[in-house]
Write a protein that holds these residues in place. Structure first.
Motif, PDB file in Angstrom:
ATOM      1  N   ALA A 108       0.829  -1.207   0.000  1.00  0.00           N
ATOM      2  CA  ALA A 108       0.000   0.000   0.000  1.00  0.00           C
ATOM      3  C   ALA A 108       0.864   1.258   0.000  1.00  0.00           C
ATOM      4  CB  ALA A 108      -0.932  -0.002   1.206  1.00  0.00           C
ATOM      5  N   TYR A 109       1.964   1.213   0.735  1.00  0.00           N
ATOM      6  CA  TYR A 109       2.868   2.367   0.785  1.00  0.00           C
ATOM      7  C   TYR A 109       3.455   2.644  -0.598  1.00  0.00           C
ATOM      8  CZ  TYR A 109       7.030   5.134   1.772  1.00  0.00           C
ATOM      9  OH  TYR A 109       8.001   6.105   1.747  1.00  0.00           O
ATOM     10  N   PHE A 110       3.978   1.599  -1.235  1.00  0.00           N
ATOM     11  CA  PHE A 110       4.596   1.789  -2.544  1.00  0.00           C
ATOM     12  C   PHE A 110       3.555   2.158  -3.610  1.00  0.00           C
ATOM     13  CE2 PHE A 110       7.816  -0.872  -0.416  1.00  0.00           C
ATOM     14  CZ  PHE A 110       8.889   0.002  -0.532  1.00  0.00           C
ATOM     15  N   LYS A 111       2.338   1.702  -3.422  1.00  0.00           N
ATOM     16  CA  LYS A 111       1.268   2.098  -4.338  1.00  0.00           C
ATOM     17  C   LYS A 111       1.015   3.600  -4.220  1.00  0.00           C
ATOM     18  CE  LYS A 111      -3.649   1.382  -5.345  1.00  0.00           C
ATOM     19  NZ  LYS A 111      -4.904   0.699  -4.938  1.00  0.00           N
ATOM     20  N   ARG A 112       1.054   4.122  -3.006  1.00  0.00           N
ATOM     21  CA  ARG A 112       0.832   5.548  -2.790  1.00  0.00           C
ATOM     22  C   ARG A 112       1.968   6.378  -3.412  1.00  0.00           C
ATOM     23  NH1 ARG A 112       0.339   5.322   2.234  1.00  0.00           N
ATOM     24  NH2 ARG A 112       2.133   6.425   3.059  1.00  0.00           N
ATOM     25  N   ASP A 137       0.181  16.304 -14.396  1.00  0.00           N
ATOM     26  CA  ASP A 137      -0.561  17.474 -13.927  1.00  0.00           C
ATOM     27  C   ASP A 137      -0.746  18.487 -15.054  1.00  0.00           C
ATOM     28  OD1 ASP A 137      -1.753  19.289 -12.052  1.00  0.00           O
ATOM     29  OD2 ASP A 137       0.151  20.360 -11.954  1.00  0.00           O
ATOM     30  N   ASP A 138      -1.901  19.133 -15.064  1.00  0.00           N
ATOM     31  CA  ASP A 138      -2.152  20.260 -15.967  1.00  0.00           C
ATOM     32  C   ASP A 138      -1.949  19.904 -17.434  1.00  0.00           C
ATOM     33  OD1 ASP A 138      -3.035  22.893 -16.231  1.00  0.00           O
ATOM     34  OD2 ASP A 138      -0.990  23.667 -16.360  1.00  0.00           O
ATOM     35  N   GLY A 139      -2.426  18.739 -17.826  1.00  0.00           N
ATOM     36  CA  GLY A 139      -2.397  18.364 -19.236  1.00  0.00           C
ATOM     37  C   GLY A 139      -1.084  17.805 -19.731  1.00  0.00           C
ATOM     38  N   ALA A 172       1.520   6.409  -7.097  1.00  0.00           N
ATOM     39  CA  ALA A 172       0.420   7.310  -7.462  1.00  0.00           C
ATOM     40  C   ALA A 172       0.878   8.765  -7.434  1.00  0.00           C
ATOM     41  CB  ALA A 172      -0.767   7.097  -6.516  1.00  0.00           C
ATOM     42  N   LEU A 173       1.673   9.132  -6.436  1.00  0.00           N
ATOM     43  CA  LEU A 173       2.187  10.504  -6.350  1.00  0.00           C
ATOM     44  C   LEU A 173       3.096  10.818  -7.532  1.00  0.00           C
ATOM     45  CD1 LEU A 173       2.900  10.656  -2.518  1.00  0.00           C
ATOM     46  CD2 LEU A 173       1.381  12.213  -3.767  1.00  0.00           C
ATOM     47  N   ASP A 174       3.972   9.885  -7.877  1.00  0.00           N
ATOM     48  CA  ASP A 174       4.860  10.086  -9.030  1.00  0.00           C
ATOM     49  C   ASP A 174       4.058  10.282 -10.309  1.00  0.00           C
ATOM     50  OD1 ASP A 174       7.153   9.911  -7.517  1.00  0.00           O
ATOM     51  OD2 ASP A 174       7.496   7.782  -7.934  1.00  0.00           O
ATOM     52  N   TYR A 175       3.045   9.424 -10.492  1.00  0.00           N
ATOM     53  CA  TYR A 175       2.222   9.516 -11.702  1.00  0.00           C
ATOM     54  C   TYR A 175       1.480  10.854 -11.745  1.00  0.00           C
ATOM     55  CZ  TYR A 175      -1.188   8.416 -15.306  1.00  0.00           C
ATOM     56  OH  TYR A 175      -1.951   8.456 -16.444  1.00  0.00           O
ATOM     57  N   ARG A 199      -9.001  26.917 -12.525  1.00  0.00           N
ATOM     58  CA  ARG A 199      -9.372  27.232 -11.145  1.00  0.00           C
ATOM     59  C   ARG A 199     -10.565  26.434 -10.624  1.00  0.00           C
ATOM     60  NH1 ARG A 199      -4.657  28.548  -9.653  1.00  0.00           N
ATOM     61  NH2 ARG A 199      -3.734  30.036 -11.097  1.00  0.00           N
ATOM     62  N   THR A 200     -10.680  25.183 -11.072  1.00  0.00           N
ATOM     63  CA  THR A 200     -11.689  24.295 -10.497  1.00  0.00           C
ATOM     64  C   THR A 200     -11.041  23.270  -9.560  1.00  0.00           C
ATOM     65  OG1 THR A 200     -11.597  23.044 -12.589  1.00  0.00           O
ATOM     66  CG2 THR A 200     -13.489  24.523 -12.261  1.00  0.00           C
ATOM     67  N   SER A 201      -9.876  23.600  -9.025  1.00  0.00           N
ATOM     68  CA  SER A 201      -9.172  22.792  -8.011  1.00  0.00           C
ATOM     69  C   SER A 201      -8.744  21.427  -8.521  1.00  0.00           C
ATOM     70  CB  SER A 201     -10.057  22.618  -6.761  1.00  0.00           C
ATOM     71  OG  SER A 201     -10.376  23.860  -6.205  1.00  0.00           O
ATOM     72  N   LYS A 202      -8.381  21.341  -9.792  1.00  0.00           N
ATOM     73  CA  LYS A 202      -7.985  20.051 -10.351  1.00  0.00           C
ATOM     74  C   LYS A 202      -6.688  19.537  -9.728  1.00  0.00           C
ATOM     75  CE  LYS A 202      -7.947  21.608 -14.585  1.00  0.00           C
ATOM     76  NZ  LYS A 202      -8.394  22.987 -14.268  1.00  0.00           N
ATOM     77  N   THR A 203      -5.667  20.398  -9.683  1.00  0.00           N
ATOM     78  CA  THR A 203      -4.366  19.954  -9.181  1.00  0.00           C
ATOM     79  C   THR A 203      -4.395  19.568  -7.703  1.00  0.00           C
ATOM     80  OG1 THR A 203      -3.089  21.166 -10.846  1.00  0.00           O
ATOM     81  CG2 THR A 203      -1.969  20.653  -8.774  1.00  0.00           C
ATOM     82  N   PRO A 204      -4.888  20.407  -6.802  1.00  0.00           N
ATOM     83  CA  PRO A 204      -4.898  19.988  -5.391  1.00  0.00           C
ATOM     84  C   PRO A 204      -5.750  18.754  -5.134  1.00  0.00           C
ATOM     85  CG  PRO A 204      -6.087  22.066  -5.679  1.00  0.00           C
ATOM     86  CD  PRO A 204      -5.370  21.798  -6.955  1.00  0.00           C
ATOM     87  N   THR A 205      -6.831  18.601  -5.891  1.00  0.00           N
ATOM     88  CA  THR A 205      -7.665  17.407  -5.720  1.00  0.00           C
ATOM     89  C   THR A 205      -6.902  16.164  -6.165  1.00  0.00           C
ATOM     90  OG1 THR A 205      -9.674  18.705  -6.095  1.00  0.00           O
ATOM     91  CG2 THR A 205      -9.858  16.318  -6.315  1.00  0.00           C
ATOM     92  N   CYS A 206      -6.171  16.270  -7.269  1.00  0.00           N
ATOM     93  CA  CYS A 206      -5.369  15.139  -7.744  1.00  0.00           C
ATOM     94  C   CYS A 206      -4.298  14.761  -6.728  1.00  0.00           C
ATOM     95  CB  CYS A 206      -4.718  15.474  -9.087  1.00  0.00           C
ATOM     96  SG  CYS A 206      -5.830  15.348 -10.505  1.00  0.00           S
ATOM     97  N   MET A 207      -3.660  15.765  -6.131  1.00  0.00           N
ATOM     98  CA  MET A 207      -2.616  15.478  -5.155  1.00  0.00           C
ATOM     99  C   MET A 207      -3.202  14.793  -3.914  1.00  0.00           C
ATOM    100  SD  MET A 207       0.080  16.251  -6.650  1.00  0.00           S
ATOM    101  CE  MET A 207       1.109  15.821  -5.246  1.00  0.00           C
TER     102      MET A 207
END
Length: 281
Positions: free
Chosen positions: A127-131, A142-144, A134-137, A162-170
């Motif tokens: 689970a740790y390595f999956k997280r 990000d942003d297209g 996911a962060l690397d991906y 400005r629909t909070s795409k990046t922070p939601t993805c993170m």
């Protein structure tokens, strides 16, 4: 006769000691959730993480005695727990083991013994390595970015600026979800790769034009081109952007989330619910 104005009561500050044999993230989250229900009270947080020896606990107790207040703890070791509980009782300081009700309920329901491993949720397991993956991906998509590589994603968020795409993805990535996002730009068509995805769930994010205009207006200070800045925050143009985005989402039958009054956490929770429902179909 003048009517006396009501004054907003001053905030009540109080000490809260968070004692954990792990990172303390659980305690911090529970404190924030609880304290948010008491607007007039402001906790002064004292954090003691990775408390796994008697010497560390003694030092912690000395600081609790110096600044009495609530004590919230997650401590597995029975000797350290007993030391903390006895000393807090002597100090007449409330001490709450926040995970005990859950752990006891799980024990009763599953009929299994607890492992008594401090920080077990932070072990370097799958689970740790999956997280981390996911962060690397998410960072690289990000942003297209890398739209040709969206198929491995779990979710792709699409929306105007400005629909909070990046922070939601993170936030999602920190939960082990591979999340990419693609911005909708008024002067360009969406990338064609977006319309041929099979594995990822594509979700559209929208917000009220008025809210977007307000957010964008606060962001244009660093923009050099005055004309571009004016267009970026023009309410009528934003209305057209949002309408065009909604039509795109409807055309492709992508689920849509209105983020106008949602925090990033609430938006992410809605997305996780949709992903869970899809996986259980």
């Amino acid at each position: 006769m003048r009517t006396a104005k009501r004054r907003t009561p001053l905030a009540t500050y109080f000490h809260v000691h968070l004692v954990s044999d792990s990172t303390g993230e659980t305690l911090n989250a529970m404190l924030k959730a609880t304290a948010s229900q008491f607007a007039a009270a402001k906790p002064l947080e004292h954090i003691y993480a990775l408390i796994r020896s008697r010497a560390q606990m003694e030092k912690t107790l000395a600081e609790i005695e110096a600044s009495p207040g609530l004590v919230l703890y997650t401590v597995i070791n029975p000797d350290l727990r007993r030391l903390l509980e006895i000393r807090c009782s002597e100090l007449q300081t409330p001490a709450i083991s926040v995970l005990d009700p859950l752990l006891n309920a799980f024990t009763d329901y599953l009929g299994l013994e607890q492992s008594l491993r401090p920080g077990a949720q932070h072990e370097l397991n799958d689970a740790y390595f999956k997280r981390i993956a996911a962060l690397d991906y998410t960072l690289s998509h990000d942003d297209g970015q890398m739209v040709w590589d969206l198929e491995p994603a779990d979710v792709v968020l699409v929306g105007v600026s400005r629909t909070s795409k990046t922070p939601t993805c993170m936030y999602l990535a920190n939960r082990g979800v591979k999340a990419a996002n693609v911005p909708l730009v008024p002067t360009a068509d969406p990338p064609p790769e977006l319309f041929n995805l099979r594995k990822p769930m594509v979700i559209g994010l929208v917000a009220s034009p008025e809210r977007l205009a307000q957010i964008r207006q606060s962001r244009i200070g660093g923009m050099n081109a005055e004309g571009a800045a004016e267009e970026y925050s023009d309410l009528e143009l934003i209305r057209q952007e949002v309408l065009k985005a909604k039509r795109l989402f409807a055309k492709h039958r992508w689920p849509t989330i209105d983020v106008t009054r949602k925090s990033v956490e609430e938006t992410a929770a809605a997305i996780l619910t949709k992903l869970s429902a899809r996986q259980n179909q």
